[in-house]
Structures are given as C-alpha cells and as structure tokens.
Design a protein around this motif. Structure first.
Motif, short mmCIF file in Angstrom:
data_model
loop_
_atom_site.label_atom_id
_atom_site.label_comp_id
_atom_site.label_asym_id
_atom_site.label_seq_id
_atom_site.Cartn_x
_atom_site.Cartn_y
_atom_site.Cartn_z
N GLU A 65 0.85 -1.19 0.00
CA GLU A 65 0.00 0.00 0.00
C GLU A 65 0.88 1.24 0.00
N LEU A 66 0.55 2.22 -0.83
CA LEU A 66 1.32 3.45 -0.91
C LEU A 66 0.49 4.63 -0.43
N LEU A 67 1.02 5.35 0.56
CA LEU A 67 0.44 6.62 1.00
C LEU A 67 1.38 7.72 0.53
N ALA A 68 0.93 8.52 -0.42
CA ALA A 68 1.78 9.56 -1.00
C ALA A 68 1.41 10.91 -0.40
N LEU A 69 2.33 11.48 0.38
CA LEU A 69 2.10 12.78 1.00
C LEU A 69 2.50 13.89 0.03
N PRO A 70 1.75 14.99 -0.01
CA PRO A 70 2.08 16.05 -0.97
C PRO A 70 3.36 16.80 -0.65
N VAL A 71 3.73 16.84 0.63
CA VAL A 71 4.95 17.53 1.05
C VAL A 71 5.67 16.67 2.08
N ASN A 72 6.94 16.98 2.32
CA ASN A 72 7.73 16.27 3.32
C ASN A 72 7.28 16.67 4.72
N GLN A 73 6.68 15.74 5.43
CA GLN A 73 6.20 16.01 6.79
C GLN A 73 7.16 15.50 7.86
N GLY A 74 8.30 14.96 7.44
CA GLY A 74 9.27 14.45 8.41
C GLY A 74 9.09 12.96 8.62
N ILE A 75 10.15 12.31 9.06
CA ILE A 75 10.11 10.86 9.21
C ILE A 75 9.15 10.42 10.30
N ASN A 186 7.81 11.15 17.88
CA ASN A 186 7.70 12.59 18.18
C ASN A 186 7.77 13.39 16.89
N GLU A 187 6.60 13.76 16.36
CA GLU A 187 6.53 14.45 15.07
C GLU A 187 7.17 15.83 15.12
N ALA A 188 7.18 16.46 16.28
CA ALA A 188 7.73 17.81 16.39
C ALA A 188 9.22 17.85 16.07
N TRP A 189 9.92 16.72 16.25
CA TRP A 189 11.36 16.69 15.99
C TRP A 189 11.68 16.47 14.52
N PHE A 190 10.69 16.11 13.71
CA PHE A 190 10.79 16.00 12.25
C PHE A 190 11.70 14.84 11.83
N ILE A 191 13.00 14.94 12.10
CA ILE A 191 13.96 13.89 11.77
C ILE A 191 15.17 14.04 12.68
N ASP A 192 15.86 12.94 12.93
CA ASP A 192 17.06 12.84 13.75
C ASP A 192 16.75 12.76 15.24
N HIS A 193 17.31 11.75 15.87
CA HIS A 193 17.11 11.41 17.28
C HIS A 193 15.66 11.00 17.58
N VAL A 194 14.84 10.82 16.56
CA VAL A 194 13.45 10.40 16.79
C VAL A 194 13.44 8.99 17.38
N ASP A 195 14.26 8.09 16.83
CA ASP A 195 14.31 6.73 17.36
C ASP A 195 14.90 6.71 18.77
N LEU A 196 15.90 7.54 19.02
CA LEU A 196 16.50 7.62 20.35
C LEU A 196 15.48 8.13 21.37
N GLU A 197 14.77 9.19 21.03
CA GLU A 197 13.79 9.76 21.96
C GLU A 197 12.69 8.76 22.29
N TRP A 198 12.20 8.03 21.26
CA TRP A 198 11.16 7.03 21.52
C TRP A 198 11.70 5.90 22.39
N GLY A 199 12.92 5.46 22.11
CA GLY A 199 13.50 4.40 22.90
C GLY A 199 13.67 4.78 24.37
N LEU A 200 14.05 6.01 24.61
CA LEU A 200 14.17 6.48 26.00
C LEU A 200 12.82 6.52 26.68
N ARG A 201 11.79 6.92 25.95
CA ARG A 201 10.44 6.90 26.53
C ARG A 201 9.99 5.47 26.85
#
Length: 309
Positions: A65-75, A186-201
C-alpha cells in the motif's frame, strides 16, 4: 492486503518511509519485506512525480500500500501515518528506504520477542544488527555506558540478545500494545534522534529494548562516510540541513528530562565535537555553520518542526 508471509512474519506490518527513493535500492527492499511480512505500507514524503511514479509501480508489483504525502512532513509523522494503517497487526516493523533485510530477519525478530516475553521480560522493541555496507568498523548496536550510548563490543554481540540503549528505527520491530502504551514517534522533531527519543520513553515506561545478533540488516546511515586520523570508526557525514536537525534535536534531547546527569554531559560533549567537525572539516563549512547556529538557537528556544531556510 492479500499477501501472507510464511512463518512468524504473518502478523507483522512493515512501514517504509521514502523520500526521493532510488528504485534500484527500494525495489529489492519491498520485495524482501513482501516475502517476510503480512503487509507492507509505504509512506512517501513528497517525492518528485517521476520518483513517485516509479515507487508506485514497485508497490503495485509486490502488493504494498502506498500513502503519497504532498509535502515532506518528516520521518516521525510518516512513521505515525504508517503505524495508523497497520491497525490490527501484532507487530509493526519500521524501515528506511536504504535498508535491506536478510531473508530471515523478520522471523528472527519475532522469535526473539516471543522468547524474551516467555522469560518474563517486558519487551519494548527488538532490532537487528545493522551494518553499513560502506563501513569496515563495528556494527550499529548501541548499549548503555556511563556517559551515554556506545557501540556494543564483539563479546556482547555474541549473545542471543543484547539489551540496548535504543534501537535504530530501520529494522525496529515493535509489538503493537507497546506503541499504545508508550505513544507514537515525536513528530515535532521531524527527523534525527526520533528513534533515540522514543527508545528512552519506552525504557522509562518499563520496557527493555534488545538487539538480536542473529538478525541482520544492511543499512546506509548518512550521505557518506569519512575517516579521521587516530579514529578507528568512520564518521557519518550528513547534508548541511541535517546538521540543523542534529544540533537542534540534541539540545532538545538534553532538555527533555529523558537523560540522566551523566548522559546529558555526554551529549553536550558529543554536540561540541559534532559542531567542531562540521565547522572545520566538512564542506561546505559556511553553510554548515549557519545551519548548526540555527539549530542550536532553536533548540535553546524550544522551537520544533521543519528546518527554516
């Protein structure tokens, strides 16, 4: 979706985030995931029409399944959209576009979850041993040390499972109930350290994260690698805009309350080294300095979202 993987992957939905993907790389990834998982969801972050058309053809080929976003919303936002589409799955497998799992990776990860749970562990997520195919140094498994996450040793990677400080997003298998308890990325962080922040939570919520040395993933991190004199490990070099996110989100991480005192100090030291390397040794230096200054300022001010121009 009609596809059902054999073995333990039938209850797994893979969520792949793409941005300007190269079909010769993403095509084999989608094929591998379709063979190992019960469903595959691809979330494209605003790629150009010609890249998107090629991606759509690959998704149709494997039944994804493909969800195509019109703009880059971050990872993080893209991952969350994919997770929402995975409702009903037993596990969600997060994947980047530039990764390639071994043929038995998903089965090994699912088996590791079941084994750890049977032993009485609260499993937050499991991940493979990720190796950058361009690198000659250690694989990317990070364990807890005094001053923060550090690469696991060869001796540690000889175990059946390795408790980790966090897991890289690509290849991370998360039981669906854990996402409900810990929350989404955490969508507010957009990209980078997102996996780290979730793992700490997840760890703060009482879960344990494991790397599974028997499960393997080829993964490219950063735009290129370079060697520094006196340092065994290669350094991952990112684009100038990514230096903004890494600087900003490191400051946000230090201010988040998720780190203890020693880890906070460790990340301050890491940030100083990161800024020095990009300001002195990585071209284009002026643009990198400008971007990092923006990131440091916005991190101190608590600003999030996409990078300014």
């Amino acid at each position: 979706m009609s596809h059902q993987a054999p073995g333990g992957g039938a209850g797994v939905t893979a969520v792949v985030v793409t941005y300007e993907p190269q079909v010769e790389v993403t095509g084999p990834l989608l094929t591998a995931l379709a063979e190992q998982c019960g469903a595959v969801v691809v979330v494209d972050n605003g790629s150009a029409p010609e890249r998107l058309d090629a991606l759509r053809a690959e998704c149709d080929r494997v039944g994804a399944e493909l969800l195509a976003l019109p703009v880059n919303q971050g990872i993080a936002a893209a991952q969350n959209l994919g997770i929402a589409r995975a409702a009903g799955a037993e596990h969600v497998l997060l994947m980047d576009q530039d990764s390639l799992p071994a043929p038995d990776m998903v089965d090994r990860l699912v088996a590791a979850v079941h084994a750890a749970v049977a032993e009485g562990h609260a499993v937050g997520a499991v991940g493979p041993v990720s190796a950058d195919t361009r690198s000659t140094t250690e694989q990317m498994v990070y364990v807890s040390r005094r001053w923060g996450p550090r690469r696991a040793t060869a001796q540690e990677l000889a175990a059946e499972r390795v408790e980790t400080a966090f897991l890289l997003a690509s290849g991370c298998l998360v039981p669906a109930p854990v996402l409900e308890h810990v929350g989404l990325m955490n969508e507010a962080w957009f990209i980078d350290h997102v996996d780290l922040e979730w793992g700490l939570r997840a760890r703060r919520a009482g879960y344990t994260l494991y790397a599974v040395p028997g499960a393997h993933l080829d993964h490219s991190l950063g735009d290129r690698l370079t060697k520094l004199p006196g340092r065994a490990q290669e350094v991952h070099v990112h684009s100038p805009v990514r230096t903004y996110y890494l600087a900003r989100n490191t400051v946000l991480l230090i201010r988040s309350g998720l780190l203890g005192g020693r880890w906070s100090v460790g990340y301050v030291v890491w940030l100083a080294k990161y800024v020095a390397f990009n300001a002195l040794l990585a071209a284009p230096r002026r643009e990198r300095v400008r971007r990092m200054a923006q990131g440091l300022r916005d991190g101190l001010l608590g600003r999030t979202g996409p990078a300014p121009r």
